[in-house]
Design an enzyme around this catalytic site. Structure first.
Site, PDB file in Angstrom:
ATOM      1  N   GLY A   1     -11.419 -16.120  18.019  1.00 31.08           N
ATOM      2  CA  GLY A   1     -10.663 -17.314  17.631  1.00 31.08           C
ATOM      3  C   GLY A   1     -11.559 -18.540  17.580  1.00 31.08           C
TER       4      GLY A   1
ATOM      5  N   LYS B   1      -3.640  -0.112  20.203  1.00 35.14           N
ATOM      6  CA  LYS B   1      -2.350  -0.723  19.880  1.00 35.14           C
ATOM      7  C   LYS B   1      -1.215   0.262  20.124  1.00 35.14           C
ATOM      8  CE  LYS B   1      -3.281  -4.965  18.416  1.00 35.14           C
ATOM      9  NZ  LYS B   1      -2.625  -6.189  18.902  1.00 35.14           N
TER      10      LYS B   1
ATOM     11  N   TYR C   1      -9.053   0.462  17.818  1.00 37.06           N
ATOM     12  CA  TYR C   1      -7.983  -0.510  17.557  1.00 37.06           C
ATOM     13  C   TYR C   1      -6.629   0.203  17.464  1.00 37.06           C
ATOM     14  CZ  TYR C   1      -5.509  -4.297  15.036  1.00 37.06           C
ATOM     15  OH  TYR C   1      -4.627  -5.277  14.641  1.00 37.06           O
TER      16      TYR C   1
ATOM     17  N   ASP D   1      -6.724 -18.076  25.554  1.00 32.06           N
ATOM     18  CA  ASP D   1      -7.632 -17.446  24.592  1.00 32.06           C
ATOM     19  C   ASP D   1      -9.052 -17.529  25.136  1.00 32.06           C
ATOM     20  OD1 ASP D   1      -9.198 -16.920  22.107  1.00 32.06           O
ATOM     21  OD2 ASP D   1      -7.238 -17.054  21.159  1.00 32.06           O
TER      22      ASP D   1
ATOM     23  N   TYR E   1       7.421  -0.510  30.488  1.00 31.90           N
ATOM     24  CA  TYR E   1       7.944  -1.656  31.253  1.00 31.90           C
ATOM     25  C   TYR E   1       9.425  -1.870  30.921  1.00 31.90           C
ATOM     26  CZ  TYR E   1       3.726  -3.407  33.555  1.00 31.90           C
ATOM     27  OH  TYR E   1       2.645  -3.559  34.387  1.00 31.90           O
TER      28      TYR E   1
ATOM     29  N   ASP F   1     -10.026 -14.904  29.690  1.00 28.94           N
ATOM     30  CA  ASP F   1      -9.926 -13.538  29.190  1.00 28.94           C
ATOM     31  C   ASP F   1      -8.698 -12.899  29.839  1.00 28.94           C
ATOM     32  OD1 ASP F   1     -10.204 -10.814  28.710  1.00 28.94           O
ATOM     33  OD2 ASP F   1     -12.392 -10.854  28.904  1.00 28.94           O
TER      34      ASP F   1
ATOM     35  N   PHE G   1      -6.196 -16.724  14.350  1.00 34.71           N
ATOM     36  CA  PHE G   1      -5.586 -17.026  13.047  1.00 34.71           C
ATOM     37  C   PHE G   1      -4.050 -17.067  13.162  1.00 34.71           C
ATOM     38  CE2 PHE G   1      -4.028 -14.462   9.234  1.00 34.71           C
ATOM     39  CZ  PHE G   1      -3.661 -15.590   8.528  1.00 34.71           C
ATOM     40  N   VAL G   2      -3.417 -15.945  13.468  1.00 42.25           N
ATOM     41  CA  VAL G   2      -1.948 -15.908  13.524  1.00 42.25           C
ATOM     42  C   VAL G   2      -1.434 -16.704  14.733  1.00 42.25           C
ATOM     43  CG1 VAL G   2       0.091 -14.429  13.709  1.00 42.25           C
ATOM     44  CG2 VAL G   2      -1.880 -13.645  12.370  1.00 42.25           C
TER      45      VAL G   2
ATOM     46  N   LEU H   1      -0.691 -11.834  21.632  1.00 40.91           N
ATOM     47  CA  LEU H   1      -1.370 -11.622  20.343  1.00 40.91           C
ATOM     48  C   LEU H   1      -2.863 -11.422  20.510  1.00 40.91           C
ATOM     49  CD1 LEU H   1       1.124 -13.886  19.639  1.00 40.91           C
ATOM     50  CD2 LEU H   1       0.197 -13.473  17.373  1.00 40.91           C
TER      51      LEU H   1
HETATM   52  P1  NAD Z   1      -7.750 -13.219  15.400  1.00 44.34           P
HETATM   53  O1  NAD Z   1      -8.973 -12.449  15.723  1.00 44.34           O
HETATM   54  O2  NAD Z   1      -7.862 -14.412  14.517  1.00 44.34           O
HETATM   55  O3  NAD Z   1      -7.013 -13.694  16.725  1.00 44.34           O
HETATM   56  C1  NAD Z   1      -7.037 -12.967  17.908  1.00 44.34           C
HETATM   57  C2  NAD Z   1      -7.225 -13.948  19.057  1.00 44.34           C
HETATM   58  O4  NAD Z   1      -7.241 -13.242  20.303  1.00 44.34           O
HETATM   59  C3  NAD Z   1      -8.543 -14.721  18.979  1.00 44.34           C
HETATM   60  O5  NAD Z   1      -8.326 -16.096  19.145  1.00 44.34           O
HETATM   61  C4  NAD Z   1      -9.378 -14.152  20.128  1.00 44.34           C
HETATM   62  O6  NAD Z   1     -10.318 -15.057  20.618  1.00 44.34           O
HETATM   63  C5  NAD Z   1      -8.277 -13.789  21.116  1.00 44.34           C
HETATM   64  N1  NAD Z   1      -8.673 -12.783  22.091  1.00 44.34           N
HETATM   65  C6  NAD Z   1      -9.232 -11.565  21.852  1.00 44.34           C
HETATM   66  N2  NAD Z   1      -9.449 -10.923  22.997  1.00 44.34           N
HETATM   67  C7  NAD Z   1      -9.018 -11.731  23.993  1.00 44.34           C
HETATM   68  C8  NAD Z   1      -8.972 -11.633  25.412  1.00 44.34           C
HETATM   69  N3  NAD Z   1      -9.438 -10.544  26.038  1.00 44.34           N
HETATM   70  N4  NAD Z   1      -8.462 -12.662  26.124  1.00 44.34           N
HETATM   71  C9  NAD Z   1      -7.992 -13.764  25.505  1.00 44.34           C
HETATM   72  N5  NAD Z   1      -8.004 -13.927  24.160  1.00 44.34           N
HETATM   73  C10 NAD Z   1      -8.505 -12.919  23.424  1.00 44.34           C
HETATM   74  O7  NAD Z   1      -6.707 -12.166  14.796  1.00 44.34           O
HETATM   75  P2  NAD Z   1      -5.275 -12.404  14.146  1.00 44.34           P
HETATM   76  O8  NAD Z   1      -5.331 -11.961  12.758  1.00 44.34           O
HETATM   77  O9  NAD Z   1      -4.789 -13.773  14.457  1.00 44.34           O
HETATM   78  O10 NAD Z   1      -4.416 -11.334  14.948  1.00 44.34           O
HETATM   79  C11 NAD Z   1      -3.559 -11.731  16.006  1.00 44.34           C
HETATM   80  C12 NAD Z   1      -2.792 -10.517  16.514  1.00 44.34           C
HETATM   81  O11 NAD Z   1      -1.990  -9.967  15.468  1.00 44.34           O
HETATM   82  C13 NAD Z   1      -3.697  -9.385  17.013  1.00 44.34           C
HETATM   83  O12 NAD Z   1      -3.098  -8.799  18.155  1.00 44.34           O
HETATM   84  C14 NAD Z   1      -3.681  -8.410  15.854  1.00 44.34           C
HETATM   85  O13 NAD Z   1      -3.893  -7.086  16.295  1.00 44.34           O
HETATM   86  C15 NAD Z   1      -2.281  -8.599  15.294  1.00 44.34           C
HETATM   87  N6  NAD Z   1      -2.259  -8.228  13.867  1.00 44.34           N
HETATM   88  C16 NAD Z   1      -2.777  -9.071  12.926  1.00 44.34           C
HETATM   89  C17 NAD Z   1      -2.775  -8.681  11.588  1.00 44.34           C
HETATM   90  C18 NAD Z   1      -3.312  -9.568  10.498  1.00 44.34           C
HETATM   91  O14 NAD Z   1      -3.319  -9.151   9.345  1.00 44.34           O
HETATM   92  N7  NAD Z   1      -3.739 -10.777  10.779  1.00 44.34           N
HETATM   93  C19 NAD Z   1      -2.247  -7.432  11.224  1.00 44.34           C
HETATM   94  C20 NAD Z   1      -1.756  -6.604  12.221  1.00 44.34           C
HETATM   95  C21 NAD Z   1      -1.745  -7.021  13.546  1.00 44.34           C
END
Ligand code: NAD
Ligand code: UDP
Length: 315
Positions: free
Chosen positions: A37, A150, A146, A32, A160, A57, A12-13, A74
């Site tokens: 996703g 994080k 989670y 990804d 790092y 991955d 999403f983000v 992300l």
């Molecule tokens: P999302 O689930 O839509 O996107 C996460 C993406 O990461 C997905 O496309 C997924 O396939 C990919 N992914 C997961 N594990 C993976 C791996 N091992 N290798 C490669 N790709 C992998 O979630 P989002 O809402 O887009 O969140 C994106 C980031 O922002 C995350 O790190 C999340 O913790 C952080 N975040 C989001 C929010 C929010 O409200 N959307 C709030 C706080 C933090």
């Protein structure tokens, strides 16, 4: 022009981050594994000469050839029902995956950006949350897969920075919503919108008086890229300080969608945070960033995008 590696770039983000970087002329390598996703999130940029998608991955390493200027990490499930269903994937991507992403940045002397979260504050006892608050996390509760992952990610990133002198920037993202939030991903905005659009009961957990602060995705992405572009280490909160109860959110969603849905109450998940609101003074002063889209307007855009997808539960 810089060359960015964006992990989680078809989420999403992440997909909005990729769009914004391509739009301003940068090169993007998106990695990804499509765990949470969707390929369709990047349909609009696949085939672009400055965009490459690698299905992999990150726990197994980041298979990137050529130069790297910035690594934006992300990748991670983000929706509570999803990370609760996938505890080990969630722990691995923020520990081993973050390590692999940091190693890639180190190898190229690139800048490293970490997408951290307001969840590092747990169920906060300080309100609003400033970056110097250390949080109130239950280390053995279900959400810890989670939250603690994080927190570890932040620790690893700072190690790092301190020991290798790597340039890093940590963003603490607060609840973000907007188009491409997967309708069935179980987060509150997607649940309420889909339920309202189908005139189904709106499921408020607990008494609905818990609060969240919702940031529209275009604002969020502008803040994240501002941090990636800067030399700031952070952590820096990136979120919209407007604070709403879940009951208020349900009512606004019903109003915007002109739904006949009724509100029903369901049990509150374990360790569900009671209140959440970012103090964004640091983002304002260090990055010159502030959100612009208020909740009703952002929800209207999200609703329109769901309408065009004919959203039903389970899609
Ligand atoms: P999302 O689930 O839509 O996107 C996460 C993406 O990461 C997905 O496309 C997924 O396939 C990919 N992914 C997961 N594990 C993976 C791996 N091992 N290798 C490669 N790709 C992998 O979630 P989002 O809402 O887009 O969140 C994106 C980031 O922002 C995350 O790190 C999340 O913790 C952080 N975040 C989001 C929010 C929010 O409200 N959307 C709030 C706080 C933090
Ligand atoms: N929530 C709710 N109904 C739903 C989904 C979530 O009342 O159908 C509540 C949830 O209990 C939490 C808030 O909405 O208090 C935000 O939940 P979400 O899963 O979106 O994200 P969180 O901020 O908890 O990570």
């Amino acid at each position: 022009m810089a060359r960015f590696v964006v992990t989680g770039g078809s989420g999403f983000v992440g997909s909005h981050v990729c769009d914004a970087l391509i739009a301003r002329g940068d090169e993007v390598v998106c990695i990804d594994n499509l765990l949470t996703g969707r390929r369709e999130n990047i349909d609009q940029i696949v085939g672009h000469e400055r965009f490459t998608f690698i299905e992999a991955d990150v726990v197994n390493g980041l298979p990137v050839d050529g130069p790297v200027d910035v690594v934006m990490h992300l990748a991670s499930p983000a929706s509570p029902p999803e990370y609760l269903r996938m505890p080990f994937e969630t722990l691995d991507v923020s520990s081993i995956g973050t390590r692999k992403a940091l190693d890639l940045a180190l190898e190229h002397d690139a800048r490293f950006f970490l997408a951290s979260t307001s969840e590092v504050y747990g169920d906060p006892l300080v309100h609003p949350q400033r970056e110097d608050y250390w949080g109130n996390v239950n280390p053995i509760g279900p959400r810890s897969v989670y939250d603690e992952a994080k927190r570890f990610s932040e620790t690893l990133t700072m190690a790092y920075h301190r020991y290798h002198g790597l340039s890093v920037g940590i963003a603490r993202i607060f609840n973000t919503y907007g188009p491409r939030l997967r309708p069935a991903d179980g987060r509150v905005v997607s649940n309420f919108l889909v339920q309202a659009m189908n005139n189904m009961p709106i499921t408020v957990y607990g008494d609905g008086l818990q609060t969240r602060s919702f940031c529209y995705v275009s604002d969020e992405v502008r803040g994240l890229i501002a941090l990636a572009d800067s030399a700031e280490t952070g952590p820096i909160n990136v979120g919209n300080p407007g604070e709403f109860t879940m009951l208020e959110l349900a009512e606004i969603v019903i109003e915007i969608t002109r739904s006949r849905s009724e509100i029903v109450f369901e049990p509150l998940p374990t360790d569900d945070p009671t209140r959440r609101k970012p103090d964004i003074s640091l983002a304002q002063s260090l990055l010159g960033w502030a959100p612009e889209v208020e909740l009703r307007e952002g929800l209207r855009h999200t609703y329109e995008s769901y309408l065009s997808q004919q959203c039903h539960l389970g899609s």
